[in-house]
Design a protein around this motif. Sequence first.
Motif, PDB file in Angstrom:
ATOM      1  N   ARG A   1     -42.565  -9.182  17.926  1.00 11.44           N
ATOM      2  CA  ARG A   1     -42.323  -9.991  17.839  1.00 11.44           C
ATOM      3  C   ARG A   1     -43.574 -10.867  18.155  1.00 11.44           C
ATOM      4  NH1 ARG A   1     -38.102 -10.512  23.453  1.00 11.44           N
ATOM      5  NH2 ARG A   1     -38.403 -12.680  22.018  1.00 11.44           N
ATOM      6  N   SER A   2     -43.781 -12.337  17.481  1.00 12.82           N
ATOM      7  CA  SER A   2     -45.060 -13.280  18.021  1.00 12.82           C
ATOM      8  C   SER A   2     -44.477 -13.944  18.994  1.00 12.82           C
ATOM      9  CB  SER A   2     -44.510 -13.651  16.887  1.00 12.82           C
ATOM     10  OG  SER A   2     -45.073 -13.072  15.666  1.00 12.82           O
ATOM     11  N   LEU A   3     -43.581 -14.262  19.434  1.00 11.72           N
ATOM     12  CA  LEU A   3     -43.444 -15.225  20.484  1.00 11.72           C
ATOM     13  C   LEU A   3     -42.257 -14.496  21.302  1.00 11.72           C
ATOM     14  CD1 LEU A   3     -43.571 -17.762  22.085  1.00 11.72           C
ATOM     15  CD2 LEU A   3     -41.663 -18.836  20.410  1.00 11.72           C
ATOM     16  N   CYS A   4     -43.142 -14.563  22.684  1.00 11.63           N
ATOM     17  CA  CYS A   4     -41.595 -14.225  24.371  1.00 11.63           C
ATOM     18  C   CYS A   4     -42.081 -14.968  25.188  1.00 11.63           C
ATOM     19  CB  CYS A   4     -42.172 -12.856  24.616  1.00 11.63           C
ATOM     20  SG  CYS A   4     -42.156 -11.553  23.320  1.00 11.63           S
ATOM     21  N   PHE A   5     -40.457 -15.671  25.353  1.00 17.64           N
ATOM     22  CA  PHE A   5     -40.519 -16.908  26.313  1.00 17.64           C
ATOM     23  C   PHE A   5     -39.954 -16.019  27.883  1.00 17.64           C
ATOM     24  CE2 PHE A   5     -37.689 -20.138  29.109  1.00 17.64           C
ATOM     25  CZ  PHE A   5     -39.054 -21.139  29.058  1.00 17.64           C
ATOM     26  N   GLU A   6     -40.841 -16.157  29.380  1.00 20.48           N
ATOM     27  CA  GLU A   6     -40.913 -14.935  29.819  1.00 20.48           C
ATOM     28  C   GLU A   6     -41.814 -15.758  30.860  1.00 20.48           C
ATOM     29  OE1 GLU A   6     -39.221 -12.554  29.998  1.00 20.48           O
ATOM     30  OE2 GLU A   6     -38.884 -11.159  28.490  1.00 20.48           O
ATOM     31  N   PRO A   7     -41.426 -16.860  31.396  1.00 23.02           N
ATOM     32  CA  PRO A   7     -42.030 -17.728  32.449  1.00 23.02           C
ATOM     33  C   PRO A   7     -42.487 -17.118  33.800  1.00 23.02           C
ATOM     34  CG  PRO A   7     -39.715 -18.536  31.407  1.00 23.02           C
ATOM     35  CD  PRO A   7     -40.356 -17.209  30.939  1.00 23.02           C
ATOM     36  N   ASP A   8     -41.856 -16.127  34.022  1.00 18.71           N
ATOM     37  CA  ASP A   8     -43.024 -15.382  35.757  1.00 18.71           C
ATOM     38  C   ASP A   8     -43.184 -15.250  34.820  1.00 18.71           C
ATOM     39  OD1 ASP A   8     -41.956 -14.442  38.344  1.00 18.71           O
ATOM     40  OD2 ASP A   8     -42.300 -12.684  37.325  1.00 18.71           O
ATOM     41  N   LEU A   9     -43.132 -13.710  34.092  1.00 14.43           N
ATOM     42  CA  LEU A   9     -44.571 -12.461  32.984  1.00 14.43           C
ATOM     43  C   LEU A   9     -45.860 -14.148  33.002  1.00 14.43           C
ATOM     44  CD1 LEU A   9     -45.359  -9.669  32.787  1.00 14.43           C
ATOM     45  CD2 LEU A   9     -44.158  -9.922  31.158  1.00 14.43           C
ATOM     46  N   ALA A  10     -45.436 -14.529  32.182  1.00 12.42           N
ATOM     47  CA  ALA A  10     -46.386 -15.457  31.642  1.00 12.42           C
ATOM     48  C   ALA A  10     -46.859 -15.996  32.960  1.00 12.42           C
ATOM     49  CB  ALA A  10     -45.782 -17.012  31.257  1.00 12.42           C
ATOM     50  N   LEU A  11     -46.967 -16.341  34.510  1.00 13.59           N
ATOM     51  CA  LEU A  11     -47.231 -16.856  35.484  1.00 13.59           C
ATOM     52  C   LEU A  11     -47.902 -15.919  36.012  1.00 13.59           C
ATOM     53  CD1 LEU A  11     -44.655 -18.915  37.103  1.00 13.59           C
ATOM     54  CD2 LEU A  11     -46.813 -20.064  35.751  1.00 13.59           C
ATOM     55  N   ARG A  12     -47.630 -14.819  35.931  1.00 11.86           N
ATOM     56  CA  ARG A  12     -48.127 -13.405  36.323  1.00 11.86           C
ATOM     57  C   ARG A  12     -49.595 -13.026  35.506  1.00 11.86           C
ATOM     58  NH1 ARG A  12     -44.619  -9.192  37.098  1.00 11.86           N
ATOM     59  NH2 ARG A  12     -43.392 -10.082  36.337  1.00 11.86           N
ATOM     60  N   LEU A  13     -49.237 -13.337  34.365  1.00  9.10           N
ATOM     61  CA  LEU A  13     -50.578 -12.571  33.453  1.00  9.10           C
ATOM     62  C   LEU A  13     -51.536 -13.921  33.813  1.00  9.10           C
ATOM     63  CD1 LEU A  13     -51.369 -11.066  31.322  1.00  9.10           C
ATOM     64  CD2 LEU A  13     -50.089 -12.172  29.768  1.00  9.10           C
ATOM     65  N   ALA A  14     -51.174 -15.083  33.530  1.00 10.39           N
ATOM     66  CA  ALA A  14     -52.241 -16.335  33.731  1.00 10.39           C
ATOM     67  C   ALA A  14     -53.058 -15.692  35.023  1.00 10.39           C
ATOM     68  CB  ALA A  14     -51.306 -17.231  33.640  1.00 10.39           C
ATOM     69  N   ALA A  15     -52.646 -16.002  36.440  1.00 10.90           N
ATOM     70  CA  ALA A  15     -52.158 -15.540  37.865  1.00 10.90           C
ATOM     71  C   ALA A  15     -53.858 -14.270  37.434  1.00 10.90           C
ATOM     72  CB  ALA A  15     -51.619 -15.198  38.988  1.00 10.90           C
ATOM     73  N   ALA A  16     -53.502 -13.225  37.126  1.00 10.79           N
ATOM     74  CA  ALA A  16     -54.323 -12.215  36.504  1.00 10.79           C
ATOM     75  C   ALA A  16     -55.558 -12.516  36.054  1.00 10.79           C
ATOM     76  CB  ALA A  16     -54.256 -11.112  36.602  1.00 10.79           C
ATOM     77  N   VAL A  17     -55.535 -13.109  35.166  1.00 11.65           N
ATOM     78  CA  VAL A  17     -56.576 -13.988  34.055  1.00 11.65           C
ATOM     79  C   VAL A  17     -57.729 -14.524  34.955  1.00 11.65           C
ATOM     80  CG1 VAL A  17     -56.984 -14.557  32.327  1.00 11.65           C
ATOM     81  CG2 VAL A  17     -55.706 -13.114  32.096  1.00 11.65           C
ATOM     82  N   LYS A  18     -57.522 -15.093  35.662  1.00 12.65           N
ATOM     83  CA  LYS A  18     -57.614 -16.617  36.422  1.00 12.65           C
ATOM     84  C   LYS A  18     -58.752 -15.867  37.704  1.00 12.65           C
ATOM     85  CE  LYS A  18     -55.488 -20.401  35.156  1.00 12.65           C
ATOM     86  NZ  LYS A  18     -54.880 -21.867  35.961  1.00 12.65           N
ATOM     87  N   GLY A  19     -57.455 -14.886  37.898  1.00 12.81           N
ATOM     88  CA  GLY A  19     -58.187 -14.231  39.887  1.00 12.81           C
ATOM     89  C   GLY A  19     -59.384 -12.940  38.461  1.00 12.81           C
ATOM     90  N   ALA A  20     -59.071 -12.935  37.207  1.00 16.29           N
ATOM     91  CA  ALA A  20     -60.378 -11.647  36.642  1.00 16.29           C
ATOM     92  C   ALA A  20     -61.880 -12.740  36.669  1.00 16.29           C
ATOM     93  CB  ALA A  20     -60.250 -11.268  35.670  1.00 16.29           C
ATOM     94  N   LEU A  21     -61.951 -13.930  36.274  1.00 13.13           N
ATOM     95  CA  LEU A  21     -62.655 -14.944  35.729  1.00 13.13           C
ATOM     96  C   LEU A  21     -63.750 -15.488  36.435  1.00 13.13           C
ATOM     97  CD1 LEU A  21     -60.226 -17.519  33.421  1.00 13.13           C
ATOM     98  CD2 LEU A  21     -62.473 -15.389  32.901  1.00 13.13           C
ATOM     99  N   GLY A  22     -63.033 -15.110  38.053  1.00 12.16           N
ATOM    100  CA  GLY A  22     -63.483 -15.489  39.383  1.00 12.16           C
ATOM    101  C   GLY A  22     -65.182 -14.751  39.095  1.00 12.16           C
ATOM    102  N   SER A  23     -65.658 -14.762  40.453  1.00 12.90           N
ATOM    103  CA  SER A  23     -67.434 -14.243  41.170  1.00 12.90           C
ATOM    104  C   SER A  23     -67.122 -13.335  41.720  1.00 12.90           C
ATOM    105  CB  SER A  23     -67.792 -14.565  41.330  1.00 12.90           C
ATOM    106  OG  SER A  23     -67.645 -15.823  42.464  1.00 12.90           O
ATOM    107  N   ASP A  24     -66.065 -12.644  42.546  1.00  9.20           N
ATOM    108  CA  ASP A  24     -66.063 -11.800  43.348  1.00  9.20           C
ATOM    109  C   ASP A  24     -65.590 -10.610  43.034  1.00  9.20           C
ATOM    110  OD1 ASP A  24     -63.864  -9.871  45.283  1.00  9.20           O
ATOM    111  OD2 ASP A  24     -65.279 -10.727  46.842  1.00  9.20           O
TER     112      ASP A  24
END
Length: 263
Positions: free
Chosen positions: A102-125
């Motif tokens: 599938r090219s598109l999944c509507f998964e709001p909770d999963l999307a937020l958790r995935l975005a949070a993990a990406v943003k954490g990975a972009l930090g300096s710690d």
Amino acid sequence: MNPMQHAWLGNYELSSTTCTGLNFARHSHDECVIGVNLVGEEKVWLDRREFAAGPGSITLYNPGQIQGGGAADGAPWQFVSLYISAEQLAADLGLAQLEFDRSLCFEPDLALRLAAAVKGALGSDALAREVSEDALVVLLGDVVQASGVRLPGSAATGKNLINRAQELLAESLHLSLPLDQLGDELGLSKFHLLRTFQKETGLSPRQWAMQLRTRRARGLLLNGRAACDVAHDLGFADQSHLNRHFRAAYGVTPGRYQSVLKR
């Protein structure tokens, strides 16, 4: 706020973008691309068809697919993106090969958790980046399953497996055993190793190793070892790294802990 952040985390290429009215010409990638839309609506053109991806949507592109699109002129748009080879993602998830169904999944909770993990990975710690990498592997497994791909089960699960994993982590505590190597030793993909370990302990392997490292530091400090030597011997990045995790676990810095003991 930086409108564009970009970094590599192990084999994952990550980016976070905040913009208005950004558009991409039709193009393709050699790797799998996973996008998470947080704010605004993206108009997507993919292999001669069009669709909209709003907040909470996860878009998935296989290598070589022609894609394009973006947000309307002046419209706010915030999204994160992950790039990884199909071969590497398949290996991390325990698959022989991988292609999104599938090219598109509507998964709001999963999307937020995935975005949070990406943003954490972009930090300096450094530790936060490692923990985020663990989270990304598990979340990418969830994304792949949401896209219609079935992940294989793992026969080697349970307490015996986790006991062996803990032994290996303890033996290599000063070296910070990589997930790939730990998985190879146990015959598990990264995804199944993380899922099984977290199910049994409530922690990722790296988090479990850090609590053991901090606990051993307490014993060495109790015996009068200098904090700088303890940090070096147990594989902390430096003394400030030891200080941060020791204080988080026990409420005091190593120096304060030793000064109280001397009274």
